[in-house]
Design an enzyme around this catalytic site. Structure first.
Site, PDB file in Angstrom:
ATOM      1  N   ARG A   1      15.594  16.049  25.378  1.00 57.11           N
ATOM      2  CA  ARG A   1      16.328  16.843  26.369  1.00 57.11           C
ATOM      3  C   ARG A   1      16.725  18.132  25.677  1.00 57.11           C
ATOM      4  O   ARG A   1      17.532  18.138  24.753  1.00 57.11           O
ATOM      5  CB  ARG A   1      17.560  16.079  26.861  1.00 57.11           C
ATOM      6  CG  ARG A   1      18.424  16.845  27.877  1.00 57.11           C
ATOM      7  CD  ARG A   1      17.602  17.231  29.109  1.00 57.11           C
ATOM      8  NE  ARG A   1      18.407  17.780  30.185  1.00 57.11           N
ATOM      9  CZ  ARG A   1      18.783  19.051  30.264  1.00 57.11           C
ATOM     10  NH1 ARG A   1      18.444  19.917  29.315  1.00 57.11           N
ATOM     11  NH2 ARG A   1      19.492  19.475  31.293  1.00 57.11           N
TER      12      ARG A   1
ATOM     13  N   ASP B   1      19.408  24.070  31.634  1.00 52.52           N
ATOM     14  CA  ASP B   1      19.144  23.195  32.771  1.00 52.52           C
ATOM     15  C   ASP B   1      18.054  23.854  33.601  1.00 52.52           C
ATOM     16  O   ASP B   1      18.224  24.961  34.123  1.00 52.52           O
ATOM     17  CB  ASP B   1      20.416  23.005  33.608  1.00 52.52           C
ATOM     18  CG  ASP B   1      20.234  21.967  34.706  1.00 52.52           C
ATOM     19  OD1 ASP B   1      19.373  21.084  34.528  1.00 52.52           O
ATOM     20  OD2 ASP B   1      20.951  22.037  35.712  1.00 52.52           O
TER      21      ASP B   1
ATOM     22  N   GLU C   1      15.198  21.085  39.135  1.00 50.23           N
ATOM     23  CA  GLU C   1      14.810  19.676  39.200  1.00 50.23           C
ATOM     24  C   GLU C   1      13.544  19.468  40.030  1.00 50.23           C
ATOM     25  O   GLU C   1      13.371  20.068  41.086  1.00 50.23           O
ATOM     26  CB  GLU C   1      15.938  18.847  39.824  1.00 50.23           C
ATOM     27  CG  GLU C   1      17.260  18.903  39.074  1.00 50.23           C
ATOM     28  CD  GLU C   1      17.224  18.125  37.769  1.00 50.23           C
ATOM     29  OE1 GLU C   1      16.267  17.333  37.562  1.00 50.23           O
ATOM     30  OE2 GLU C   1      18.129  18.311  36.944  1.00 50.23           O
TER      31      GLU C   1
ATOM     32  N   ARG D   1      17.903  10.121  25.266  1.00 51.58           N
ATOM     33  CA  ARG D   1      16.988  11.212  24.943  1.00 51.58           C
ATOM     34  C   ARG D   1      17.523  12.009  23.754  1.00 51.58           C
ATOM     35  O   ARG D   1      18.736  12.185  23.616  1.00 51.58           O
ATOM     36  CB  ARG D   1      16.816  12.136  26.153  1.00 51.58           C
ATOM     37  CG  ARG D   1      16.219  11.456  27.362  1.00 51.58           C
ATOM     38  CD  ARG D   1      16.164  12.376  28.561  1.00 51.58           C
ATOM     39  NE  ARG D   1      17.487  12.796  29.006  1.00 51.58           N
ATOM     40  CZ  ARG D   1      17.737  13.495  30.116  1.00 51.58           C
ATOM     41  NH1 ARG D   1      16.717  13.855  30.895  1.00 51.58           N
ATOM     42  NH2 ARG D   1      18.956  13.837  30.452  1.00 51.58           N
TER      43      ARG D   1
END
Length: 269
Positions: free
Chosen positions: A159, A164, A167, A212
């Site tokens: 990760r 971010d 999605e 992760r």
């Protein structure tokens, strides 16, 4: 606490040397070779070992499973006569390896091969090798993977830290977010065509709640997240000290994308 480590290591080495020079044969205990008269201080020595082992096991610097195992093995013996040569050799080996824990976290960089990526910030890679990093950031000697934070791991899910990406499937709506495919494809293209890929943990947590690896990804000596942010295909998020080594570089890249209205920022008013 490093002094305790030195004391314990020295005591264990000393006992082993004594046994190797005739006090014990492999597989036998001290009870077979040493009498109370010849070794009058045995109980006090094992007592000292117990105290040191217990203190070391509580150390924030050295507290891991190996040190706890050292402590348990020692403290479970009531008398030094009961400790075999093989036990002591094992204790020394375990304790010696525990001394690498501090360097496992911040001064190792991993060479990797790209496997796949779910989206722009979640990547799967295979670890090839590990190298120690010097104080100036130079890559130094290769180190055994078993002495790193990724010991026992080969294929890992990463990760990316501090970003971010859109999605693929929104957690609330289940829908594809804007620029999610572009972000995923951008990362895939960069990593598939990279001459070299390197991974590095930061100074704080090494894994997220999903297991992760929290890492910075480098490809061809560039930070992947900088390239991603410059294209507006991710935004800065999840800022958790002290995992912020490259935060300023990321901020500059994000600002550039905002000013140029690229990617996710093209729809901002």
């Amino acid at each position: 606490m490093l002094n305790l480590k030195t004391i314990m290591y020295s005591i264990l080495i000393s006992i082993t040397i004594i046994m190797l020079t005739g006090c014990i044969e492999s597989g036998e205990t001290l009870a077979n070779k040493v009498s109370e008269t010849n070794y009058p201080e045995q109980d006090s020595i094992i007592g000292e070992l117990k105290h040191v082992a217990q203190d070391v096991a509580k150390s924030t610097e050295l507290n891991d499973n190996r040190v706890l195992e050292v402590s348990n093995l020692i403290t479970n013996h009531s008398n030094i006569k009961d400790i075999s040569l093989e036990d002591l050799k094992g204790l020394i080996k375990l304790f010696r390896s525990s001394g690498t824990n501090k360097s496992q976290t911040t001064d190792v960089i991993y060479k990797a091969q790209y496997s796949s990526n779910y989206d722009g910030d979640t990547i799967t890679a295979t670890i090839v090798s590990a190298y120690q990093i010097g104080d100036t950031g130079d890559v130094l000697n290769e180190v055994d993977l078993s002495n790193t934070a990724l010991a026992g791991k080969k294929k890992i899910k990463i990760r990316s830290l501090l970003v971010d990406a859109p999605e693929i499937k929104n957690k609330k709506t289940g829908e594809l977010e804007d620029f999610a495919i572009e972000s995923k494809n951008f990362v895939q293209e960069k990593l598939e065509n990279a001459n070299s890929i390197w991974l590095k943990h930061d100074l704080g947590d090494k894994q997220d709640k999903y297991g992760r690896e929290l890492m910075h990804v480098f490809m061809d000596q560039k930070l992947l997240n900088v390239l991603l942010l410059e294209e507006g295909l991710a935004k800065i998020a999840y800022i958790n000290e002290p995992n912020t080594t490259y935060l300023e570089e990321y901020k500059q890249a994000e600002l550039m994308a905002k000013e140029n209205k690229k990617g996710i920022w093209s729809k901002q008013h």
